[in-house]
Design a protein around this motif. Sequence first.
Motif, short mmCIF file in Angstrom:
data_model
loop_
_atom_site.label_atom_id
_atom_site.label_comp_id
_atom_site.label_asym_id
_atom_site.label_seq_id
_atom_site.Cartn_x
_atom_site.Cartn_y
_atom_site.Cartn_z
N PHE A 37 0.81 -1.22 0.00
CA PHE A 37 0.00 0.00 0.00
C PHE A 37 0.84 1.28 0.00
O PHE A 37 0.52 2.23 -0.73
N PRO A 38 1.93 1.37 0.79
CA PRO A 38 2.77 2.56 0.68
C PRO A 38 3.34 2.74 -0.73
O PRO A 38 3.45 3.87 -1.23
N LEU A 39 3.71 1.62 -1.36
CA LEU A 39 4.23 1.71 -2.73
C LEU A 39 3.16 2.24 -3.69
O LEU A 39 3.45 3.03 -4.60
N ILE A 40 1.91 1.81 -3.48
CA ILE A 40 0.82 2.26 -4.35
C ILE A 40 0.58 3.76 -4.21
O ILE A 40 0.45 4.50 -5.20
N THR A 41 0.52 4.26 -2.97
CA THR A 41 0.26 5.69 -2.76
C THR A 41 1.43 6.55 -3.25
O THR A 41 1.22 7.60 -3.86
N VAL A 42 2.64 6.11 -2.99
CA VAL A 42 3.81 6.84 -3.48
C VAL A 42 3.84 6.82 -5.01
O VAL A 42 4.19 7.82 -5.66
N PHE A 43 3.45 5.70 -5.61
CA PHE A 43 3.38 5.60 -7.07
C PHE A 43 2.39 6.64 -7.61
O PHE A 43 2.66 7.32 -8.61
N GLY A 44 1.25 6.79 -6.95
CA GLY A 44 0.28 7.79 -7.37
C GLY A 44 0.84 9.20 -7.25
O GLY A 44 0.62 10.04 -8.13
N THR A 45 1.60 9.47 -6.19
CA THR A 45 2.20 10.80 -6.00
C THR A 45 3.24 11.09 -7.08
O THR A 45 3.27 12.19 -7.65
N VAL A 46 4.08 10.11 -7.37
CA VAL A 46 5.11 10.29 -8.40
C VAL A 46 4.47 10.51 -9.78
O VAL A 46 4.91 11.35 -10.56
N CYS A 47 3.40 9.76 -10.06
CA CYS A 47 2.69 9.95 -11.34
C CYS A 47 2.14 11.38 -11.45
O CYS A 47 2.20 11.99 -12.53
N ALA A 48 1.60 11.91 -10.35
CA ALA A 48 1.06 13.27 -10.36
C ALA A 48 2.18 14.29 -10.57
O ALA A 48 1.99 15.31 -11.26
N TRP A 49 3.33 14.05 -9.96
CA TRP A 49 4.47 14.93 -10.18
C TRP A 49 4.89 14.93 -11.66
O TRP A 49 5.12 15.98 -12.25
N LEU A 50 5.01 13.75 -12.24
CA LEU A 50 5.40 13.64 -13.64
C LEU A 50 4.35 14.28 -14.55
O LEU A 50 4.70 14.86 -15.59
N ALA A 51 3.07 14.18 -14.16
CA ALA A 51 2.00 14.74 -14.98
C ALA A 51 2.11 16.25 -15.09
O ALA A 51 1.64 16.84 -16.07
N GLN A 52 2.71 16.90 -14.11
CA GLN A 52 2.87 18.35 -14.17
C GLN A 52 3.77 18.78 -15.32
O GLN A 52 3.66 19.89 -15.83
#
Length: 427
Positions: A37-52
């Motif tokens: 679960f921590p990997l999943i949430t961090v993955f979502g955060t990193v994806c949002a950063w890249l999306a910027q």
Amino acid sequence: MPDIELFQTLAISLGLGLLVGLQRQHENARMAGVRTFPLITVFGTVCAWLAQDFGGWIIAAGALGTTALVVVANLMQRGKEHVDIGQTTEAAVLLMFAVGAYLVSGKTPVAIAIGASVAVLLHLKEPLHQAIAKLGEKDLRAIMQFVVISLVILPVLPNKTYGPYQVMNPYNIWLMVVLIVGIGLAGYFAYKVLGNKAGTLLGGMLGGLISSTATTVSYAKRSKSAGNTKSTNYNLVALVIFIATAVSLLRIIIEISVVAPTTLSRVAPPLLSLLLLMAILVSFGFFMKKEDSGQMPEQENPAHLKTALVFGVVYALVILATAAAKDHFGKSGLYIVAIISGLTDVDAITLSTSRLMNNKTIELETGWKLILVAALSNIAFKGALVAILGNKALFARVALLFGISLIAGALIIWLWPQEFVLDWFGK
């Protein structure tokens, strides 16, 4: 975004994932636990950063990748014994990915609230299942009726004023219906969960939330049928009725805080003074009684459409009567309306007066006095119900408690300083 904010976002994402993962690990979830679960949430955060920098398709691709991961994990579980066929963990995985992404582009407090709510909801599996198992057809009907009242009828009503004095607003009238039915429904379901396990104190509190008048009638009738048997504890029954009445006063204050929150610093102190006296009497009676065998009588569903319509009509009539009385008779006419309305339904006069105070149509001093007069009228009415429907021994005890409250309320109306402002809630 400064580096410190980046690391703060990452820490929150990791912490929320750990929180949900800890709960899933404790429940022996096979798909995802304290590491996944921590990997999943961090993955979502990193994806949002890249999306910027690269566009929103990065988040969409990440969501598809997470979904594919869930599908593969389910396929790998096929053929194994004791496989959990529920989809709770899978849904939590997808939601926590979204929470991780939302931390970057949304509001951090909202993301934290969502993540914490996921952990709590997952942890409450057994209590929720037990509570739902206790619900019958009547209870499900109550929920659906409240949905109709709040989410079907309310949105389609016009938010305009009509009729004489321009005080009849269908949307506002029905909004008050939703508020009252919602409070009653909350108490009703608390009663359904606790049932007859509710003792004296809790039984009276639930009765005040659902309907203090109905609670008074139910206990008075039970005392009448019980007669003068030694097993009947009239002190206990009187205490339940009095607690329900005290809670109904607290309910009045809650209604004012919802409808006219800016008036609380002036309106709440005199009402709280009477409530404090009643709480002292409850405490004295609670320590004086010898046993706690009180049981809640069967309660009716407060979300009936007929009940809602009746309250809506009563509320509308009180609004109209208040406007007419103010126009033709001044303050004296308002007190007559308050006394009459309090006999039947103190909620209606409370809500209508709160709206008038909020709109500055009437003075705050006049407003709280009207509400208190209605509350005292309602107390006197319930005392009369006990006298008619209950045992004489019960009435003697209820009359003492209600009499003290009525005298105290009258003194508050008479002696409360006009310019007294106790800013308990801040300016």
